[in-house]
Design a protein around this motif. Structure first.
Motif, PDB file in Angstrom:
ATOM      1  N   GLY A 141     -15.994   7.743 -28.979  1.00 41.94           N
ATOM      2  CA  GLY A 141     -16.768   6.704 -28.530  1.00 41.94           C
ATOM      3  C   GLY A 141     -17.267   5.957 -27.353  1.00 41.94           C
ATOM      4  N   ASP A 142     -17.340   7.147 -26.207  1.00 39.78           N
ATOM      5  CA  ASP A 142     -17.724   7.107 -25.343  1.00 39.78           C
ATOM      6  C   ASP A 142     -18.332   7.760 -24.654  1.00 39.78           C
ATOM      7  OD1 ASP A 142     -18.403   6.151 -22.295  1.00 39.78           O
ATOM      8  OD2 ASP A 142     -16.519   7.427 -21.834  1.00 39.78           O
ATOM      9  N   HIS A 143     -20.027   6.773 -24.188  1.00 44.35           N
ATOM     10  CA  HIS A 143     -21.264   7.437 -24.165  1.00 44.35           C
ATOM     11  C   HIS A 143     -21.301   8.447 -23.129  1.00 44.35           C
ATOM     12  CE1 HIS A 143     -25.611   7.532 -23.780  1.00 44.35           C
ATOM     13  NE2 HIS A 143     -25.791   7.644 -24.832  1.00 44.35           N
ATOM     14  N   GLN A 156     -21.521  11.402 -27.698  1.00 48.92           N
ATOM     15  CA  GLN A 156     -20.506  10.893 -26.870  1.00 48.92           C
ATOM     16  C   GLN A 156     -19.599  11.125 -27.505  1.00 48.92           C
ATOM     17  OE1 GLN A 156     -18.412   9.500 -29.688  1.00 48.92           O
ATOM     18  NE2 GLN A 156     -18.576  10.587 -31.651  1.00 48.92           N
ATOM     19  N   ALA A 205     -24.262   8.893 -31.799  1.00 49.01           N
ATOM     20  CA  ALA A 205     -23.493   9.116 -30.033  1.00 49.01           C
ATOM     21  C   ALA A 205     -25.414   8.256 -30.124  1.00 49.01           C
ATOM     22  CB  ALA A 205     -24.201  10.109 -29.822  1.00 49.01           C
ATOM     23  N   VAL A 247     -23.720   4.262 -30.846  1.00 48.27           N
ATOM     24  CA  VAL A 247     -22.482   4.549 -29.538  1.00 48.27           C
ATOM     25  C   VAL A 247     -22.798   3.634 -28.381  1.00 48.27           C
ATOM     26  CG1 VAL A 247     -20.732   5.316 -28.032  1.00 48.27           C
ATOM     27  CG2 VAL A 247     -20.645   5.853 -30.620  1.00 48.27           C
ATOM     28  N   GLY A 248     -24.429   4.577 -27.818  1.00 43.81           N
ATOM     29  CA  GLY A 248     -24.605   3.786 -26.725  1.00 43.81           C
ATOM     30  C   GLY A 248     -25.243   2.583 -27.030  1.00 43.81           C
ATOM     31  N   GLU A 250     -22.786   0.189 -26.036  1.00 37.88           N
ATOM     32  CA  GLU A 250     -22.057  -0.098 -25.312  1.00 37.88           C
ATOM     33  C   GLU A 250     -23.088  -0.546 -24.617  1.00 37.88           C
ATOM     34  OE1 GLU A 250     -21.795   3.707 -23.035  1.00 37.88           O
ATOM     35  OE2 GLU A 250     -19.848   4.627 -24.180  1.00 37.88           O
TER      36      GLU A 250
END
Length: 320
Positions: A298-300, A295, A158, A161-162, A165
């Motif tokens: 794939g969305d933090h 996450q 996660a 992922v952050g 982003e």
């Protein structure tokens, strides 16, 4: 059939001209309403509107996994129900894990053709999904529920992922090399990679503590690096509950070994003394000693200390 097409105009692999062609093709077979997303969370709002409508039978998501996740969360805002609109996906993002794991072509034009064929023949399937919620009795008990289609993670992945982003917010494209660079940077700067802070708790089982990363899968492969599948929990499936792959250590040697196993053509996934694997778990909790990156798909979603996961079978009908 009346359908709502939710279009992400910022989708990375479709141009405005391509989207116009796809809209025209879909409109030839459907009573189509088109809505372009304008802000983060807009696709969720549109999905909720479709779920609450009296005549929308189908919602088509044209975009990447983030767009699909928002639409799904809108459709399921009140939970699964037999009369919800069906979901269809036209992949328009970089990775498109959900669409690819459904067996759809990774090309938007080809996927649109496959979708129209499926609509004409009535081809659809029911898929299970994952649900992440707050844990009662903790400071995060009121955390918003979040459905996910293919994965969730707490800790190292996660954080990566952050980082990605953050780079995308600077104008960088989401690519395989970008992810690899952020994995390396996170590894070099992660203070918890030797002494994990995460504990996995399951009903009727002893807790497993000291986890550096915990990846929750609802399907397999976990993700893709270009055209190459990445195998975290190879037995995960839309037809079962949730799988977990966790690691208790991330030394340089472990990263090299497990990275190779994740990408192996054998599709067996990571294995070894520092690997914790759980298959087909209907409910479990991940607890961290300090808030860690979290996450879904794939969305933090920021930092979390406690997350409860539930596998929900046959949560949604999908056109395939």
């Amino acid at each position: 059939m009346r359908a709502l097409l939710v279009v992400n105009p910022a989708a990375t692999t479709t141009s405005a001209r391509t989207r116009d062609v796809l809209i025209h093709a879909l409109a030839s077979d459907l009573k189509l309403e088109v809505a372009a997303t304008e802000y983060r969370g807009h696709a969720r709002d549109l999905g909720r509107r479709a779920a609450e409508s009296d005549d929308i039978e189908l919602v088509v998501a044209l975009g990447g996994d983030g767009t699909v996740n928002e639409v799904v969360n809108g459709l399921l805002h009140a939970g699964p129900a037999p009369d919800l609109p069906r979901l269809a996906v036209v992949p328009g993002g970089h990775t498109n894990v959900f669409a690819r794991n459904l067996g759809l072509p990774n090309d938007a034009v080809e996927a649109t053709g496959a979708l129209l064929d499926a609509l004409r023949t009535g081809s659809e399937r029911s898929v299970g999904l994952g649900l992440a919620t707050g844990v009662p009795g903790t400071s995060e008990a009121s955390a918003a529920d979040r459905w996910f289609t293919f994965c969730a993670g707490l800790g190292f992945d996660a954080a990566v992922v952050g980082r990605v982003e953050g780079k995308r917010a600077e104008g960088r494209r989401s690519t395989g090399p970008l992810y690899v660079r952020q994995v390396v940077r996170q590894f070099l700067g992660d203070p918890n990679r030797k002494d994990g802070l995460i504990t996995l708790e399951r009903p009727g089982e002893d807790p497993v503590s000291g986890l550096v990363v915990a990846i929750v899968s609802n399907t397999s492969p976990w993700t893709y690096l270009g055209n190459r599948p990445v195998w975290a929990s190879p037995d995960a499936s839309f037809d079962s509950d949730l799988d977990v792959m966790a690691l208790t250590r991330l030394s340089p040697a472990a990263v090299a070994r497990y990275g190779s196993q994740l990408l192996s053509s054998s599709g067996r996934g990571p294995r070894g003394k520092h690997v914790v694997s759980v298959h087909d778990a209907s409910e479990f909790t991940l607890t961290a000693q300090t808030p860690l990156p979290f996450q879904v798909d794939g969305d933090h979603l920021g930092l979390r200390s406690n997350v409860r996961f539930t596998g929900v079978r046959q949560a949604l009908r999908v056109i395939v």
